[in-house]
Design a protein around this motif. Structure first.
Motif, PDB file in Angstrom:
ATOM      1  N   CYS A   1      -0.086   8.480   4.920  1.00 35.11           N
ATOM      2  CA  CYS A   1      -0.235   7.095   5.359  1.00 35.11           C
ATOM      3  C   CYS A   1       0.548   6.125   4.478  1.00 35.11           C
ATOM      4  O   CYS A   1       1.332   5.326   4.980  1.00 35.11           O
ATOM      5  CB  CYS A   1      -1.717   6.719   5.394  1.00 35.11           C
ATOM      6  SG  CYS A   1      -1.978   5.040   5.981  1.00 35.11           S
ATOM      7  N   GLY A   2       0.326   6.209   3.158  1.00 33.96           N
ATOM      8  CA  GLY A   2       1.074   5.279   2.305  1.00 33.96           C
ATOM      9  C   GLY A   2       0.617   5.263   0.862  1.00 33.96           C
ATOM     10  O   GLY A   2       1.423   5.383  -0.056  1.00 33.96           O
ATOM     11  N   CYS A   3      -0.692   5.102   0.650  1.00 38.21           N
ATOM     12  CA  CYS A   3      -1.162   4.977  -0.739  1.00 38.21           C
ATOM     13  C   CYS A   3      -1.262   6.347  -1.412  1.00 38.21           C
ATOM     14  O   CYS A   3      -1.271   7.372  -0.735  1.00 38.21           O
ATOM     15  CB  CYS A   3      -2.510   4.269  -0.781  1.00 38.21           C
ATOM     16  SG  CYS A   3      -3.851   5.183   0.011  1.00 38.21           S
TER      17      CYS A   3
ATOM     18  N   GLU B   1      -9.878   8.526   4.303  1.00 40.15           N
ATOM     19  CA  GLU B   1      -9.059   7.741   5.221  1.00 40.15           C
ATOM     20  C   GLU B   1      -9.924   7.347   6.422  1.00 40.15           C
ATOM     21  O   GLU B   1     -10.749   8.144   6.881  1.00 40.15           O
ATOM     22  CB  GLU B   1      -7.836   8.566   5.660  1.00 40.15           C
ATOM     23  CG  GLU B   1      -6.726   7.673   6.175  1.00 40.15           C
ATOM     24  CD  GLU B   1      -5.372   8.377   6.261  1.00 40.15           C
ATOM     25  OE1 GLU B   1      -5.124   9.329   5.504  1.00 40.15           O
ATOM     26  OE2 GLU B   1      -4.565   7.950   7.095  1.00 40.15           O
TER      27      GLU B   1
ATOM     28  N   ASN C   1       0.832  -1.220   0.000  1.00 38.62           N
ATOM     29  CA  ASN C   1       0.000   0.000   0.000  1.00 38.62           C
ATOM     30  C   ASN C   1       0.860   1.261   0.000  1.00 38.62           C
ATOM     31  O   ASN C   1       0.323   2.361  -0.078  1.00 38.62           O
ATOM     32  CB  ASN C   1      -0.882   0.019   1.251  1.00 38.62           C
ATOM     33  CG  ASN C   1      -0.040  -0.025   2.520  1.00 38.62           C
ATOM     34  OD1 ASN C   1       0.807  -0.912   2.668  1.00 38.62           O
ATOM     35  ND2 ASN C   1      -0.220   0.914   3.414  1.00 38.62           N
TER      36      ASN C   1
ATOM     37  N   TRP D   1      -2.856  -5.509  -4.480  1.00 37.80           N
ATOM     38  CA  TRP D   1      -3.345  -4.523  -3.509  1.00 37.80           C
ATOM     39  C   TRP D   1      -4.361  -3.586  -4.171  1.00 37.80           C
ATOM     40  O   TRP D   1      -5.443  -3.344  -3.627  1.00 37.80           O
ATOM     41  CB  TRP D   1      -2.189  -3.711  -2.897  1.00 37.80           C
ATOM     42  CG  TRP D   1      -2.700  -2.756  -1.866  1.00 37.80           C
ATOM     43  CD1 TRP D   1      -2.949  -3.020  -0.552  1.00 37.80           C
ATOM     44  CD2 TRP D   1      -3.104  -1.393  -2.085  1.00 37.80           C
ATOM     45  NE1 TRP D   1      -3.477  -1.900   0.066  1.00 37.80           N
ATOM     46  CE2 TRP D   1      -3.581  -0.887  -0.850  1.00 37.80           C
ATOM     47  CE3 TRP D   1      -3.109  -0.553  -3.191  1.00 37.80           C
ATOM     48  CZ2 TRP D   1      -4.054   0.413  -0.692  1.00 37.80           C
ATOM     49  CZ3 TRP D   1      -3.586   0.743  -3.046  1.00 37.80           C
ATOM     50  CH2 TRP D   1      -4.042   1.216  -1.801  1.00 37.80           C
TER      51      TRP D   1
ATOM     52  N   ARG E   1     -11.974   1.904   2.121  1.00 39.69           N
ATOM     53  CA  ARG E   1     -10.703   1.575   1.440  1.00 39.69           C
ATOM     54  C   ARG E   1      -9.672   1.095   2.470  1.00 39.69           C
ATOM     55  O   ARG E   1      -8.945   0.131   2.230  1.00 39.69           O
ATOM     56  CB  ARG E   1     -10.166   2.807   0.698  1.00 39.69           C
ATOM     57  CG  ARG E   1      -8.941   2.486  -0.156  1.00 39.69           C
ATOM     58  CD  ARG E   1      -8.303   3.739  -0.741  1.00 39.69           C
ATOM     59  NE  ARG E   1      -7.688   4.564   0.276  1.00 39.69           N
ATOM     60  CZ  ARG E   1      -7.950   5.857   0.457  1.00 39.69           C
ATOM     61  NH1 ARG E   1      -8.798   6.482  -0.330  1.00 39.69           N
ATOM     62  NH2 ARG E   1      -7.351   6.541   1.419  1.00 39.69           N
ATOM     63  N   CYS E   2      -9.651   1.748   3.621  1.00 38.16           N
ATOM     64  CA  CYS E   2      -8.692   1.353   4.662  1.00 38.16           C
ATOM     65  C   CYS E   2      -9.044  -0.021   5.238  1.00 38.16           C
ATOM     66  O   CYS E   2      -8.153  -0.812   5.549  1.00 38.16           O
ATOM     67  CB  CYS E   2      -8.623   2.420   5.750  1.00 38.16           C
ATOM     68  SG  CYS E   2      -8.015   3.997   5.119  1.00 38.16           S
TER      69      CYS E   2
ATOM     70  N   ARG F   1      -3.485  -6.792   4.102  1.00 35.94           N
ATOM     71  CA  ARG F   1      -2.154  -6.955   4.718  1.00 35.94           C
ATOM     72  C   ARG F   1      -2.182  -7.885   5.926  1.00 35.94           C
ATOM     73  O   ARG F   1      -1.259  -8.672   6.148  1.00 35.94           O
ATOM     74  CB  ARG F   1      -1.611  -5.575   5.097  1.00 35.94           C
ATOM     75  CG  ARG F   1      -1.304  -4.773   3.848  1.00 35.94           C
ATOM     76  CD  ARG F   1      -0.677  -3.453   4.178  1.00 35.94           C
ATOM     77  NE  ARG F   1      -1.610  -2.492   4.691  1.00 35.94           N
ATOM     78  CZ  ARG F   1      -1.266  -1.493   5.503  1.00 35.94           C
ATOM     79  NH1 ARG F   1      -0.039  -1.382   5.926  1.00 35.94           N
ATOM     80  NH2 ARG F   1      -2.165  -0.618   5.892  1.00 35.94           N
TER      81      ARG F   1
ATOM     82  N   LYS G   1      -5.300   6.499  13.028  1.00 30.99           N
ATOM     83  CA  LYS G   1      -6.019   5.271  12.701  1.00 30.99           C
ATOM     84  C   LYS G   1      -7.147   5.010  13.697  1.00 30.99           C
ATOM     85  O   LYS G   1      -7.062   5.384  14.861  1.00 30.99           O
ATOM     86  CB  LYS G   1      -5.049   4.070  12.725  1.00 30.99           C
ATOM     87  CG  LYS G   1      -3.989   4.119  11.650  1.00 30.99           C
ATOM     88  CD  LYS G   1      -4.541   3.634  10.332  1.00 30.99           C
ATOM     89  CE  LYS G   1      -3.550   3.775   9.197  1.00 30.99           C
ATOM     90  NZ  LYS G   1      -3.298   5.157   8.782  1.00 30.99           N
TER      91      LYS G   1
ATOM     92  N   SER H   1      -4.025   8.545  -0.098  1.00 32.19           N
ATOM     93  CA  SER H   1      -3.791   9.233   1.179  1.00 32.19           C
ATOM     94  C   SER H   1      -2.896  10.451   0.974  1.00 32.19           C
ATOM     95  O   SER H   1      -3.028  11.452   1.677  1.00 32.19           O
ATOM     96  CB  SER H   1      -3.190   8.284   2.219  1.00 32.19           C
ATOM     97  OG  SER H   1      -1.930   7.809   1.828  1.00 32.19           O
TER      98      SER H   1
ATOM     99  N   CYS I   1      -7.709  -2.416   2.832  1.00 35.20           N
ATOM    100  CA  CYS I   1      -6.233  -2.378   2.893  1.00 35.20           C
ATOM    101  C   CYS I   1      -5.718  -3.131   4.124  1.00 35.20           C
ATOM    102  O   CYS I   1      -4.807  -3.965   4.030  1.00 35.20           O
ATOM    103  CB  CYS I   1      -5.795  -0.917   2.911  1.00 35.20           C
ATOM    104  SG  CYS I   1      -4.031  -0.650   3.122  1.00 35.20           S
ATOM    105  N   PHE I   2      -6.313  -2.878   5.274  1.00 34.46           N
ATOM    106  CA  PHE I   2      -5.904  -3.592   6.496  1.00 34.46           C
ATOM    107  C   PHE I   2      -6.120  -5.096   6.317  1.00 34.46           C
ATOM    108  O   PHE I   2      -5.281  -5.904   6.680  1.00 34.46           O
ATOM    109  CB  PHE I   2      -6.734  -3.144   7.712  1.00 34.46           C
ATOM    110  CG  PHE I   2      -6.588  -1.698   8.105  1.00 34.46           C
ATOM    111  CD1 PHE I   2      -5.423  -1.000   7.840  1.00 34.46           C
ATOM    112  CD2 PHE I   2      -7.620  -1.035   8.767  1.00 34.46           C
ATOM    113  CE1 PHE I   2      -5.285   0.336   8.215  1.00 34.46           C
ATOM    114  CE2 PHE I   2      -7.489   0.287   9.147  1.00 34.46           C
ATOM    115  CZ  PHE I   2      -6.328   0.978   8.868  1.00 34.46           C
TER     116      PHE I   2
HETATM  117  S1  SF4 Z   1      -2.472   3.134   2.766  1.00 33.20           S
HETATM  118 FE1  SF4 Z   1      -3.454   4.100   4.525  1.00 33.20          FE
HETATM  119  S2  SF4 Z   1      -4.942   5.534   3.668  1.00 33.20           S
HETATM  120 FE2  SF4 Z   1      -4.338   4.126   2.040  1.00 33.20          FE
HETATM  121  S3  SF4 Z   1      -5.907   2.540   2.092  1.00 33.20           S
HETATM  122 FE3  SF4 Z   1      -4.186   1.830   3.343  1.00 33.20          FE
HETATM  123  S4  SF4 Z   1      -4.678   2.448   5.439  1.00 33.20           S
HETATM  124 FE4  SF4 Z   1      -6.007   3.619   4.067  1.00 33.20          FE
END
Ligand code: SF4
Length: 181
Positions: free
Chosen positions: A154-156, A66, A19, A54, A70-71, A78, A104, A159, A74-75
């Motif tokens: 955050c990462g993606c 956020e 992500n 992903w 979507r999160c 992973r 979070k 975000s 994503c969680f």
């Molecule tokens: S990277 Fe962060 S903001 Fe993007 S989907 Fe994953 S948890 Fe959400």
């Protein structure tokens, strides 16, 4: 990692973060994590950087805010990889650092952890609240002491867009990322 190490637990860090975009940002964060794990003598495993899988897992949810759906996807993606790795390597318990950030929703993270744990017999999710008992401050202190790289989103890529929209509203400088790196 430091708390677990000090508690004498046998720990493996499973770094599963497809992500994080772009790849150069992923490498920076991974390297910080790996170096600290090496320093503490904790084994470090890098999961495959399954970027396409992903994106598939969050398809249709790109515009969610956020902490939204979507999160959750994503969680789940992973943590499922984490639980699967645990099941394949006779590791009975997994936890995540995801909930330590005040950005979070801890209940959302824990719900995903419990859901994926139920898919793997004999594996359980440890819903320890890392923020409690001064955990949040300790995270800041360790980060300062070690001079860790400070992430700005955050990462993606979604975000990052969200962070920059917020920064624009507040009149703050935007986060510039070189997507060609
Ligand atoms: S990277 Fe962060 S903001 Fe993007 S989907 Fe994953 S948890 Fe959400």
């Amino acid at each position: 990692m430091e708390s677990l190490f000090e508690a004498g637990l046998e720990v493996t860090v499973f770094f599963c973060n497809p992500n994080i975009h772009p790849h150069n940002e992923y490498l920076k964060r991974k390297e910080e994590n790996r170096l600290f794990a090496d320093k503490l003598g904790i084994s470090f495993v890098e999961a495959d950087y399954l970027l396409e899988s992903w994106f598939k897992s969050i398809e249709g949810l790109e515009d969610e805010p956020e902490r939204g759906r979507r999160c959750t996807a994503c969680f789940t993606f992973r943590l499922d990889a984490t639980a699967r790795y645990a099941a394949e390597h006779n590791i009975p318990v997994f936890a995540t650092t995801l909930g330590i950030s005040r950005w979070k929703d801890l209940a959302q993270v824990d719900a995903c952890g419990r859901e994926v744990a139920a898919r793997y017999p004999g594996i359980s999710y440890w819903d320890f609240n890392w923020r409690k008992g001064g955990g949040s401050q300790r995270m800041i202190d360790i980060s300062r002491r070690e001079g860790f790289y400070h992430q700005e989103y955050c990462g993606c890529r979604f975000s990052l867009q969200e962070t920059n929209r917020w920064r624009e509203e507040k009149g703050r400088p935007l986060v510039e990322i070189d997507w060609d790196e």
